[in-house]
Design a protein around this motif. Structure first.
Motif, PDB file in Angstrom:
ATOM      1  N   THR A 249       4.008  -1.009  -9.762  1.00 55.98           N
ATOM      2  CA  THR A 249       3.065  -0.948  -8.638  1.00 55.98           C
ATOM      3  C   THR A 249       3.592  -1.759  -7.458  1.00 55.98           C
ATOM      4  OG1 THR A 249       1.817  -2.873  -9.367  1.00 55.98           O
ATOM      5  CG2 THR A 249       1.001  -0.721 -10.097  1.00 55.98           C
TER       6      THR A 249
ATOM      7  N   THR B  37      -0.719  -0.175  -5.585  1.00 56.09           N
ATOM      8  CA  THR B  37      -0.408   1.250  -5.503  1.00 56.09           C
ATOM      9  C   THR B  37       0.625   1.595  -6.571  1.00 56.09           C
ATOM     10  OG1 THR B  37      -0.821   1.208  -3.124  1.00 56.09           O
ATOM     11  CG2 THR B  37       0.409   3.094  -3.981  1.00 56.09           C
TER      12      THR B  37
ATOM     13  N   SER C 282      -4.150   4.122  -5.460  1.00 48.75           N
ATOM     14  CA  SER C 282      -4.315   2.674  -5.366  1.00 48.75           C
ATOM     15  C   SER C 282      -5.597   2.181  -6.011  1.00 48.75           C
ATOM     16  CB  SER C 282      -4.314   2.243  -3.893  1.00 48.75           C
ATOM     17  OG  SER C 282      -3.096   2.577  -3.274  1.00 48.75           O
TER      18      SER C 282
END
Length: 183
Positions: A53, A72, A116
């Protein structure tokens, strides 16, 4: 004559029940095959970590004394953002920022590639004690059982630092920024 009528009706009823049971069995087998085929095609879901992420933190204008943490998914597989992030406000923090237990979502947030998750950070309140301006925020993801998963990512906070005191909390991961900031 009544006995013969009952016998024919009993045979007909028995035949219908056998037919219904056979159709139900065929339906269950078809459903099982469809479910197993769908399971084989579904991509495995992994735990979100700092390795899969991208993390960003931003100061928000409202509510006051809040930051918004955004994670995200940059990996190739969907990932679960379990519970809430473990946060270390400043390099010398002795304990993680407390989780806001009231913000527990109904389900674990699942992130497909590019999606996200959000967590709001209350940095201080008038009821809090002590405190200091911090220039960094250390972030760990939580695993399924609540333990820290993966490595820590250190994010820089805005110039001059952000004031944190003993009342600092972080929400559970939410699937949108509005829900995160509502706590």
């Amino acid at each position: 004559m009544r006995i013969a009528t009952r016998s024919v009706l009993s045979r007909a009823a028995a035949s219908c029940m056998v037919l219904a049971a056979a159709l139900a069995l065929v339906g269950l087998q078809a459903t099982g095959e469809t479910a197993s085929a769908a399971t084989q095609k579904a991509a495995p879901v992994v735990t979100c970590t700092t390795a899969n992420t991208k993390l960003t933190v931003a100061k928000v204008s409202r509510p006051v004394n809040h930051l918004l943490l955004k994670a995200t998914n940059t990996g190739t597989k969907p990932c679960y953002a379990y519970i809430a992030p473990y946060l270390r406000a400043g390099a010398d923090a002795q304990a993680p920022v407390a989780w806001n237990e009231d913000s527990t979502p109904q389900a674990v947030v699942t992130l497909k590639h590019g999606q996200s998750a959000y967590a709001a950070i209350t940095t201080s309140t008038p009821e809090g004690e002590g405190g200091a301006k911090e220039k960094t925020l250390g972030v760990f993801f939580a695993g399924r059982k609540g333990d820290a998963a993966g490595k820590e990512k250190t994010l820089k906070l805005s110039k001059g630092g952000i004031f944190f005191n003993s009342a600092a909390t972080v929400t559970y991961w939410q699937d949108n920024a509005g829900d995160a900031l509502s706590w």
